[in-house]
Design an enzyme around this catalytic site. Sequence first.
Site, PDB file in Angstrom:
ATOM      1  N   ASP A 157     -71.525  49.035 -34.635  1.00  0.00           N
ATOM      2  CA  ASP A 157     -70.361  49.668 -34.017  1.00  0.00           C
ATOM      3  C   ASP A 157     -70.685  49.849 -32.543  1.00  0.00           C
ATOM      4  OD1 ASP A 157     -67.887  51.318 -33.709  1.00  0.00           O
ATOM      5  OD2 ASP A 157     -67.978  51.267 -35.895  1.00  0.00           O
ATOM      6  N   HIS A 229     -64.930  47.223 -31.540  1.00  0.00           N
ATOM      7  CA  HIS A 229     -66.145  48.034 -31.758  1.00  0.00           C
ATOM      8  C   HIS A 229     -67.390  47.289 -31.265  1.00  0.00           C
ATOM      9  CE1 HIS A 229     -64.236  51.275 -34.058  1.00  0.00           C
ATOM     10  NE2 HIS A 229     -63.507  50.343 -34.652  1.00  0.00           N
ATOM     11  N   GLU A 293     -59.056  48.586 -35.685  1.00  0.00           N
ATOM     12  CA  GLU A 293     -59.013  49.319 -34.414  1.00  0.00           C
ATOM     13  C   GLU A 293     -59.342  48.420 -33.221  1.00  0.00           C
ATOM     14  OE1 GLU A 293     -60.141  53.742 -36.108  1.00  0.00           O
ATOM     15  OE2 GLU A 293     -61.753  52.528 -35.260  1.00  0.00           O
TER      16      GLU A 293
END
Length: 530
Positions: A157, A229, A293
Site C-alpha cells: 500500500d 495505492h 480507490e
Amino acid sequence: MIPRPELLTHLSASYELTAGATVSGDLVDAVRLALPVLDLRPGDSGEIDVRRDPALGEEAYRLTVGSRGIEIVAGGRAGAFYAAQSLHQLLPHATYRSSAQDSWLVPGVRIDDAPRFSWRGLHLDVARHFFPKREILRLVDLMAMHKLNRLHLHLVDDQGWRVESRAYPLLHEVAAHRARTAINYYREPEAYDDVPHGGYYTFDDLAEIGAYARARCVTVVPEIDVPGHASAILAAYPAFGATGERHDVLDRWGISPAILSPLPPTVEFLITIFDELMGALGETPYVHIGGDEVVLDHWAGSAEITAYRESLGLATTNDLQAWFLRRLADALAERGARAVVWDEAFVSGGLRQDTVVMPWRGMGVGRRAAAAGHDVVATPVFPLYFDYAEAASADEPMAIGDAITVEDVAAFQPAPETWTDEERARVVGAQAQLWTERVPDARTLDYRMWPRACALAEVAWSGTGQEGFAGRLEEHLGRLDAIGVEYRPLAGPHPWQRRRPHRPSGVRVADVMARIEAMTHDPESTRPSM
C-alpha cells in the site's frame, strides 16, 4: 463447538483417550497435525481410525466417538483435518496448552459436518503495519482451529511494500520502510510518532508461510494492490508511475493520488513480481490485484498515456483501468491463478469472467457482480471490517469508527435470502478484513480480530450464526485463554487494553455504509474522506 457442526448427536458411551494413542488408516498425517497434544502414533490398527470416503466432499467429515474408539470418515485431507479439530473441541480446554495431562474422557458423539461455503477467510493488512512471520504462522494456527481456510495478505500500500524482490531489490530496500507513522484519531490534527517502521518477508519466509498454511488447509491469497495505492512502489521505482516523479513512502493514512502507469513496462514489471511471489509461496490458486480507490487524474493528464489509451481503442481512463486489470488477470490465468479484485474493478467493467469479486462497499454491488456471473466473496464494511471498534464506548482503543459487534457479525448472511437462487449460488464465501492503520502490534491484532473472527467462522461455515452461539462463544473463550489469545472480553476491554483518556466523536459505521452504497453506482468515485 465453534463453528457449530451441521449435525451433532450425543451418544451414551464415551471413550478414554490417552496421549500416545495410535491412529490408523487414510489421511493419518492430517489428524496428527491437528492434534499435536495427543502425540498420536501411526499404527496398523488404532484407537483413532481414519478412512476416506470419496462420496463426501473434500472438506466434509463424519466423526464418531464410542466405547470402542474414535472413527473419522472424511472426503479428503481437509475433512480429516477438520474432524480432528472438532475432536479437539470435545476435549478439555487444558488440551490447548502444552502442559496438558496424559488422558481425557471423550464424550460419545456422532458429528456429520460440511461447510456451507468454500471460502472462509481472514484478511490482514501487513502494509500499514508489518507483522513478522511468527505472527502470520500463529494466525494460521488460529484460523485452522476455527476451520477458516483463506488468509488474504495485503502486501503493498502507500505506507509500505512487504515482500522481497530479486528482480527489483529497491522494493524491499527502499519501499519497505517509512520514517514515521501517523498516530492521530480520525478528524484530529495530524500527529506522528517519529519512529521508523518497516519490514518485509523474504522468499524463504514466503515459502515457509505457504507450506505451513497448506499443511493446515489454509490457502494464502497474496494481494498486490494496483494501480492505485502506489506511493511505496514509486518511492523505489518512480519510472513506473504515471508522471515519473518520485514519491515518498506515506506516513499518514487516506487515499493518495499516486498511481502506476498502465504502459507496457509497468505491466511487465508487475508480471515479474507475480512470478516471484507465486514462485516463493508455492501453490497459489488466487492472487488479489486490488483495483480499489484509484485516482485517475494523472492518467488523464498524461499525453503519453492518453495516446496509448486511444491506440487501444478505449474511450475513457476508466476503460483503460479496466483494460489494465484485465491484462494482469490474463497473465495470472496463464500461470494457473485466478484474479481477485475489490468491487470498484467490477464497476469499471471488463473483468475476466473467472475473476472473483470482493464487494467491500456493500452487498448491493455484490449482488450485481453475482448477477453478472462472477464468484463473490462477501466482504462488506458492515459487519466484516474489524478495524471498527466493537462498541461505541470511551473505553475502546483507537479505531476508525464504531461500532461492529460480535452479534453483528454472527447475524450476517453472506448469501441473503432475498437474492435469487442463481445469485446466491455465486456467493462462494465470506471474509473479514482487518486494516491496520490503528493496529500497531500483535496484542492489538488479537484484540481486534477475536472473538469477532469466531463469529465469522460460524457464519462462513454454516451460512449464518447458529442457535446458541452466544453461550457457545462464552465456553469457547476458555480455549482462547489457554492458547494465550489476548481477545477483547465480551464485557469490554481490560484496563491495559484501553488506549487514550479521551475519545472524540467518531465515524458511525451506518453513516459510512450509506455513503459508500451510493458510490458503487459511480465507477470513477473513490472512498469518501470521513
